[in-house]
Design a protein around this motif. Structure first.
Motif, PDB file in Angstrom:
ATOM      1  N   ASP A 258       0.692  -1.221   0.201  1.00  0.00           N
ATOM      2  CA  ASP A 258       0.013   0.026  -0.025  1.00  0.00           C
ATOM      3  C   ASP A 258       0.831   1.253   0.130  1.00  0.00           C
ATOM      4  O   ASP A 258       0.248   2.273  -0.071  1.00  0.00           O
ATOM      5  N   LEU A 259       2.053   1.085   0.155  1.00  0.00           N
ATOM      6  CA  LEU A 259       3.037   2.344   0.115  1.00  0.00           C
ATOM      7  C   LEU A 259       3.589   2.675  -1.088  1.00  0.00           C
ATOM      8  O   LEU A 259       3.575   1.859  -1.855  1.00  0.00           O
ATOM      9  N   PRO A 260       3.807   4.137  -1.192  1.00  0.00           N
ATOM     10  CA  PRO A 260       3.884   5.035  -0.224  1.00  0.00           C
ATOM     11  C   PRO A 260       2.480   5.444   0.166  1.00  0.00           C
ATOM     12  O   PRO A 260       1.659   5.485  -0.613  1.00  0.00           O
ATOM     13  N   VAL A 261       2.429   6.246   1.325  1.00  0.00           N
ATOM     14  CA  VAL A 261       1.190   6.971   1.735  1.00  0.00           C
ATOM     15  C   VAL A 261       1.447   8.248   2.289  1.00  0.00           C
ATOM     16  O   VAL A 261       2.781   8.338   2.840  1.00  0.00           O
ATOM     17  N   ASN A 262       0.662   9.227   2.030  1.00  0.00           N
ATOM     18  CA  ASN A 262       0.879  10.837   2.363  1.00  0.00           C
ATOM     19  C   ASN A 262      -0.170  11.076   3.280  1.00  0.00           C
ATOM     20  O   ASN A 262      -1.496  11.147   3.079  1.00  0.00           O
ATOM     21  N   MET A 263       0.295  12.291   4.249  1.00  0.00           N
ATOM     22  CA  MET A 263      -0.813  13.163   4.696  1.00  0.00           C
ATOM     23  C   MET A 263      -0.125  14.414   4.163  1.00  0.00           C
ATOM     24  O   MET A 263       0.983  14.820   4.196  1.00  0.00           O
ATOM     25  N   VAL A 264      -1.049  15.187   3.475  1.00  0.00           N
ATOM     26  CA  VAL A 264      -0.829  16.338   2.618  1.00  0.00           C
ATOM     27  C   VAL A 264      -1.425  17.406   3.524  1.00  0.00           C
ATOM     28  O   VAL A 264      -2.414  17.576   3.843  1.00  0.00           O
ATOM     29  N   VAL A 265      -0.429  18.651   4.157  1.00  0.00           N
ATOM     30  CA  VAL A 265      -0.825  19.588   5.106  1.00  0.00           C
ATOM     31  C   VAL A 265      -0.812  20.832   4.112  1.00  0.00           C
ATOM     32  O   VAL A 265       0.109  20.982   3.423  1.00  0.00           O
TER      33      VAL A 265
END
Length: 272
Positions: A258-265
């Motif tokens: 499932d990677l990569p995974v992001n939190m977009v701020v």
């Protein structure tokens, strides 16, 4: 004209100081009786630069906590584009340099910005993956009451894997050690389309924590009388952490496929 401008700036500065004070050049303490309608932005980051503003943030180092196993300052876990910060959870492709199977990006304001009372808002969207655990949270800067969990923890947002909800939680010695989780209720879950941008927030006053999503209250954690004093350690400055965690006893195993995974701020704003 110049004198008038200087007088106006000085007047506004004095008004702010009547309502808030700054200690150690970075800890903002709001006076207890300041009305909400007078709140002004005291600190913010729009992430419009091509690199992290190190006057405001530090990359979170690895640590032994359940959430911190894979934290790193590796540039592969940080990206800046279109005025947004990408905090990444990735597979580690160089286990000779670093033996850990995964790497994660996170930032905090420890030692650079802390505040007591006011309002915070974080505008962000989340990606999902098995074992992904993005979080926005706050810890005590000065540790007034001793070691964790005596100073409390304020979790503005946590998300697990592919769930369609987020968690907002108040932790303390009272909830964790004395197991007082219903007097008052210490957490809530709220349905959220995490793939879209949402604003996760908190309104913090001397007698309550009001958690919000998109400016709407979700749960209020009040200060209570006639209970153990450890119920309310939230009378001291806290700093902010934002991190894309992976794995741990709560979220479970990571699926590397499932990677990569992001939190977009997109932005962070603090008001007093």
């Amino acid at each position: 004209m110049k004198l008038t401008l200087m007088f106006t700036v000085g007047l506004l500065f004095n008004i702010y100081n009547l309502q808030s004070q700054i200690t150690n050049n970075y800890i903002h303490i709001q006076k207890e009786n300041k009305p909400k309608k007078d709140w002004k932005i005291i600190w913010q980051d729009d992430f419009n630069n091509a690199e992290l503003d190190t006057t405001k943030w530090t990359k979170i180092p690895p640590n032994n906590a359940d959430w911190g196993n894979y934290m790193t300052d590796d540039p592969l876990c940080y990206d800046f584009k279109d005025g947004k910060l990408y905090l990444k959870g990735i597979k580690n492709t160089d286990t000779i340099k670093d033996p850990r199977p995964y790497l994660t990006g996170g930032i905090y304001t420890k030692g650079k910005f802390a505040y007591q009372y006011g309002k915070i808002e974080i505008h962000a969207k989340l990606e999902s993956a098995q074992g992904a655990w993005p979080a926005m949270w706050m810890l005590a800067e000065t540790k007034k009451y001793g070691k964790y969990p005596k100073n409390g923890e304020i979790d503005l947002m946590e998300h697990l894997s592919f769930e369609d909800q987020v968690y907002q939680t108040t932790h303390s010695y009272y909830t964790l050690e004395l197991k007082q989780k219903d007097n008052p209720p210490y957490y809530t879950t709220t349905k959220v389309d995490v793939s879209k941008y949402n604003t996760y927030g908190l309104e913090w006053s001397p007698d309550k924590l009001v958690y919000t999503i998109n400016s709407k209250p979700t749960i209020t954690y009040p200060k209570l009388d006639n209970v153990d004093k450890s119920q309310w350690p939230f009378d001291q400055p806290f700093y902010l952490l934002i991190d894309q965690q992976l794995g741990g006893s709560w979220v479970g195993e990571v699926n590397p496929d499932d990677l990569p995974v992001n939190m977009v701020v997109d932005w962070v704003k603090v008001y007093q």
